[in-house]
Write an enzyme that holds these catalytic residues in place. Sequence first.
Site, PDB file in Angstrom:
ATOM      1  N   GLY A  12      28.273  36.917  86.662  1.00  0.00           N
ATOM      2  CA  GLY A  12      27.257  36.793  85.402  1.00  0.00           C
ATOM      3  C   GLY A  12      27.734  36.664  84.288  1.00  0.00           C
ATOM      4  N   LYS A  81      22.796  30.657  62.114  1.00  0.00           N
ATOM      5  CA  LYS A  81      23.880  30.094  61.822  1.00  0.00           C
ATOM      6  C   LYS A  81      24.025  28.821  61.315  1.00  0.00           C
ATOM      7  CE  LYS A  81      28.417  28.443  63.923  1.00  0.00           C
ATOM      8  NZ  LYS A  81      29.179  28.179  65.113  1.00  0.00           N
TER       9      LYS A  81
END
Length: 512
Positions: A12, A81
Site C-alpha cells: 500500500g 508548495k
Amino acid sequence: MQVIQRIVIVGGGTAGWLTAGVIAARHRGRMPHGFEVTLVESPNVPIIGVGEGTWPTLRTTLRRIGVSETDFFRHCDAAFKQGARFNRWTTGADDDGYYHPLMLPQGFAQVNMVPHWLADGDGSFCDTVTPQGRLCDAGLAPKTIATPEYEALANYAYHLDAGKFSAFLQRHCCETLGVRHILADVTEVRMTESGDVAALETEQGPVIEGDLFVDCTGFRALLIGDAMQVPFRPCGDTLFCDTALAVQVPYADPADPVVCHTISTAQSAGWIWDIGLPTRRGIGHVFSSSHISADEAERELRAYIGPAADGLTVRRIPIRSGHRETFWKGNVVAVGLAAGFLEPLEASAIVLVELSAKMIAEQLPPNRAVMDVLARRYNATTHYRWGRIIDFLKLHYALTRRDDSDFWRDNRQPETIPGRLLDLMELWKFQPPWLHDEFDRAEEVFPAASYQYVLYGMGHQTRTPQGEGATDAELARRARRETEVQTARLMAGLPRHRELLDKIAQHGMQPI
C-alpha cells in the site's frame, strides 16, 4: 494470447494506492467486463511514509482520478508548495541562498533570458524571470479562495502528510474507483514454468491470482527482488547521503505562518529539509555516514530546530541510493521504493510513482503476447528518467564552492560526477541550457528551466559570445517588464498562505 484483466498491486502506501487509483480510473469502463484492480497489503508492516513534497504533476493526477482538491487539503494536512529554497549550498555563508521555483521563466518558449541577465548583471536570475521567489519571500499563496480547484495564479505543487495521504487515497480507490482491498501477509510467490508470477499465497488464507503484478512492497522488493531476482544498481559513489533523521515539529502558535516552499539548508555533511504543513513542520537531516556520525548529525538537526526540538523523537531512515537494473520483468513491474530510492533533495519519489503509474495505465498490455514489448519500452523510459534525476541531484553538489569539509570537497571530484553531466557542465561554460538543446525527450523530468535556476542560482558563469542575444533583445525587455508587472499584480492580490489554508478548511474551493 491471455488477456490482461487482473491487476494485482502488492503493498500500500503512497506508491500502492496512487498506482491503484491511476490504473482503476483509466480502465474503469472495463470493470463491468471482468477487469479488476486488487491491492493486497500486510496488516502488520508499517508504511515508511517518506516524502512530504510533491511536484505540480500531482494536481493533474488527483484531478484525473476524480479527487476533490478541497477534500485532499482537508484530509491530508496539505499545504501549497511553490518551489524550493536552497540555503548555504554555494559558499556556506549565512546570506547564501537561491530559489528553484515552479514557474517557467517569463517568455521561456520565445527567448532565452540567461544571456540578457548575464549582460545586465542586475538582481538574482529568479527575480528577473519570475515573480515566484518574491511570493515565497512574502509568504503568499499561489492562488485565492476564488480560484477554482486545481487552477493556479502561480504554479504550485503540495506539501502533505504522507500517512494521511495514503489513507485518503485508499478510501477514494475503494469507495469510488472499485479497487479491491485485501489485508494479508504474502507467504509465497507461485511462479509459472515460463518465469512469470502466477499467484500469491497468504498467511491469512486467500490465494491471489493475477495477470500483471505491481511490486509496491518498498525496500523489501518482494516480487522484483526476491521472486524475479532483479539486481539493485547502487549509485552511492555519486550521491553520498545514505541516512535521514526525521522529526515532526509542532508550531509554537497554531496561527504561525506556513512557509510556502521547501527549505533545504546545507550542513557539514549533508542538508536539512524543512517543510511546512498546516499543523506542524516536517524537518529532517539527510547526511553521509561516511563523513559524519549519526550522533553529530542529530546534534546539527537539533541545533537547526532550536529549543522546539527538546523532547522530540527523531526517526532514522536508511537511504540506499540507486535503482533496479530492470523495472519490468516478466509480468512484474516495480513502482516506488521497490524500484529504487534517491535522497529527497528535489522531491522526486512521488513524481516517479505518478509517471510510472501513468505509463502502466496508458500502455497496459492487452495480452501477455505483447507484454514484453511494452516492458522493454517502459524499462528504457524509466532508466532514462532515473539517470536524469541522478544527474540533476548531483548538479547541486558539483556546483558548490564550499571547502569547509571533506563531504563538499569529495562531491566536486570528477570521478563522482556522471559523464553526461560532466559534458553538459563543460558545454554550459559557453552556452546556457534552453528548451530542447540538451533536453529533447518527452520523458524529461527536469526541463532546461530547472537547470537554469540551479546553475545561475549557484553562480555558474557562462561566457556567451559578444553580441549574443542582440537579435531578441526586445523580446527580453518585454519579458522582463512582464515579470515586473506580474510580480506587482500577484503581490497585491494574493493572500497569505496560512490565511488561504484556513479559508479552504472552512469554506472549501470552487469545484471545477
